[in-house]
Design an enzyme around this catalytic site. Structure first.
Site, mmCIF file in Angstrom:
data_model
loop_
_atom_site.group_PDB
_atom_site.id
_atom_site.type_symbol
_atom_site.label_atom_id
_atom_site.label_comp_id
_atom_site.label_asym_id
_atom_site.label_seq_id
_atom_site.Cartn_x
_atom_site.Cartn_y
_atom_site.Cartn_z
ATOM 1 N NE ARG A 54 9.338 7.872 -33.741
ATOM 2 C CZ ARG A 54 9.484 6.734 -34.400
ATOM 3 N NH1 ARG A 54 10.558 6.493 -35.128
ATOM 4 N NH2 ARG A 54 8.551 5.810 -34.356
ATOM 5 N N GLY A 55 10.496 5.495 -30.703
ATOM 6 C CA GLY A 55 10.076 4.111 -30.901
ATOM 7 C C GLY A 55 10.550 3.286 -29.712
ATOM 8 C CB ALA A 56 8.715 0.925 -27.537
ATOM 9 C CD GLN A 208 5.821 10.155 -34.923
ATOM 10 O OE1 GLN A 208 4.882 10.710 -35.472
ATOM 11 N NE2 GLN A 208 5.964 10.170 -33.602
ATOM 12 C CG ASP A 249 4.872 3.369 -28.329
ATOM 13 O OD1 ASP A 249 5.998 3.838 -28.479
ATOM 14 O OD2 ASP A 249 3.997 3.406 -29.217
ATOM 15 C CG ASN A 259 1.261 2.024 -31.791
ATOM 16 O OD1 ASN A 259 2.462 1.990 -31.512
ATOM 17 N ND2 ASN A 259 0.829 2.122 -33.028
ATOM 18 C CE LYS A 260 3.388 8.604 -31.725
ATOM 19 N NZ LYS A 260 3.668 9.472 -30.566
HETATM 20 O O1 MRU Z 1 6.277 8.859 -30.169
HETATM 21 P P1 MRU Z 1 7.025 7.754 -30.860
HETATM 22 O O2 MRU Z 1 7.377 8.097 -32.259
HETATM 23 O O3 MRU Z 1 8.188 7.265 -30.036
HETATM 24 O O4 MRU Z 1 5.971 6.565 -30.905
HETATM 25 C C1 MRU Z 1 6.261 5.367 -31.551
HETATM 26 C C2 MRU Z 1 5.036 4.654 -31.925
HETATM 27 O O5 MRU Z 1 3.997 4.828 -31.358
HETATM 28 C C3 MRU Z 1 5.131 3.680 -33.040
HETATM 29 O O6 MRU Z 1 3.891 3.568 -33.661
HETATM 30 C C4 MRU Z 1 5.570 2.322 -32.727
HETATM 31 O O7 MRU Z 1 4.650 1.381 -33.127
HETATM 32 C C5 MRU Z 1 5.893 1.921 -31.382
HETATM 33 S S1 MRU Z 1 7.553 1.557 -31.331
HETATM 34 C C6 MRU Z 1 7.811 0.235 -32.397
#
Ligand code: MRU
Length: 372
Positions: A54-56, A208, A249, A259-260
């Site tokens: 996961r994570g962009a 996370q 993201d 973002n999350k």
């Molecule tokens: O749902 P996820 O775990 O893929 O989301 C990731 C996020 O939102 C993280 O906070 C992150 O900042 C983005 S990816 C570096």
């Protein structure tokens, strides 16, 4: 970065077998370090959709390898080009919010589209995927360099007292390719001997923060304290947060940040308490086609089970426990959008800029549309 004393890349080719892509299956962390083999585009789709990874930036890199794996599976297909386009379209549906998923798939498909033979397409796809990995790693390294002075300045002001940084979710090396985005300046400061302490948001419902960010920081010897998601505002009111540092993201050209879920609330609390709110991001997660993040970014809604149950991995197996009434109606939005006006600055691989169009295009002039 280090995990259990070993150096890990975030995604890599299996030594001795370039037809296998390997990743850490993040669902098992922090309890077990499980390496997953991805051998097909279907494996990559599942790993992204079900959040083994996961994570962009990592989603983007994995998707790039997904195109390569699809081409390895393309032998004997009547029209490999058409077949690849269909697979690419399907892979894009794995998750909707992180822009890297779409841009990396398009980039690899574009790189191979002029090639005639399947063998050469496979080679080109692999080259491009590895290039993406290299670029992401370098971006994270530079974000660390550009973010470091922000921490140094606070450290000077506090005469060496620990700098307290609040982060949300995991924008560390597990989400990106080495160093992380939000964590890169923290690791850099720690490396330089500047005392830093991270407030780690638990990040419900997937945790996370408590599962991944805490693990990462622990593995690398960085001081941290785990907090429940709703604690940040209270800490800020009491002067216990020097800065908020999160990842992204998808960021729009005017600096709105997806973002999350919960990031927006941190930004509001930071604004109310005059705490700087920084977003660290590689330009690969800027969506150059979108301006208004609140209206135009698709926010993923995940299944209700993530709120109704807790999955616990113990003694080698998963157990599912109810934590709410099964009858409850659930809304489980995975992300939110923080409007640019709440963002103090963006930390990119080319330096810092304001969360606004002109400032972003000053750093990335080649992305500026002819008429703005
Ligand atoms: O749902 P996820 O775990 O893929 O989301 C990731 C996020 O939102 C993280 O906070 C992150 O900042 C983005 S990816 C570096």
């Amino acid at each position: 970065m280090k995990a259990e004393g070993r150096h890990f890349e975030t995604i890599w080719l299996k030594p001795g077998n370039p037809a296998v892509v390997q990743v850490i299956d993040q669902r098992f962390l922090p309890f077990e370090l499980v390496i997953e083999d991805l051998v097909s585009v279907e494996d990559v789709y599942t790993a992204i959709r079900d959040m083994h990874i996961r994570g962009a930036p990592l989603i983007g890199a994995a998707a790039a390898f997904g195109i390569y794996l699809a081409l390895l599976q393309g032998k004997g297909k009547d029209s490999p080009g058409e077949w690849l386009r269909q697979k690419a379209q399907w892979l894009k549906s794995a998750r909707p919010t992180a822009v890297n998923l779409f841009s990396c798939i398009d980039r690899v498909v574009r790189a191979v589209s002029a090639e005639g033979s399947l063998g050469v397409m496979q080679e080109r796809a692999l080259e491009e995927a590895l290039k993406i990995v290299g670029e992401e790693r370098e971006s994270c390294r530079k974000i660390g360099e550009y973010g470091l002075p922000l921490i140094e300045e606070v450290s000077r002001r506090k005469r060496g007292e620990p700098v307290n940084i609040l982060t949300h979710c995991n924008a560390g090396w597990l989400a990106c390719i080495d160093f992380g985005t939000a964590t890169a300046p923290v690791y850099r400061a720690h490396e330089k001997g500047i005392p830093v302490h991270v407030w780690v948001d638990e990040t419900r419902p997937r945790n996370q923060g408590s599962r991944l960010t805490a693990w990462e920081l622990h593995q690398n010897g960085v001081s941290y304290t785990l907090i429940a998601d709703n604690t940040g505002g209270h800490l800020m009111q009491h002067g216990r947060v020097d800065m908020v540092l999160v990842g992204s993201d998808r960021t729009t050209i005017r600096g709105d940040v997806a973002n999350k879920i919960g990031t927006y609330l941190k930004a509001l609390a930071a604004f109310d308490n005059a705490v700087p709110f920084y977003v660290a991001l590689p330009s690969s997660s800027i969506d150059w086609s979108v301006e208004d993040g609140v209206s135009d970014i698709i926010i993923e809604e995940r299944g209700g089970d993530e709120l109704l149950y807790s999955d616990v991995y113990t003694a080698g197996e998963w157990k599912r426990y109810p934590i709410a009434m099964a009858e409850s109606r659930v809304l489980n939005a995975g992300f939110d959008v923080t409007p640019a006006r709440l963002v103090t600055a963006l930390i990119t691989e080319r330096g810092l800029c304001k969360a606004e169009k002109n400032s972003i295009f000053e750093l990335f002039p080649e992305k500026k549309p002819k008429r703005l």
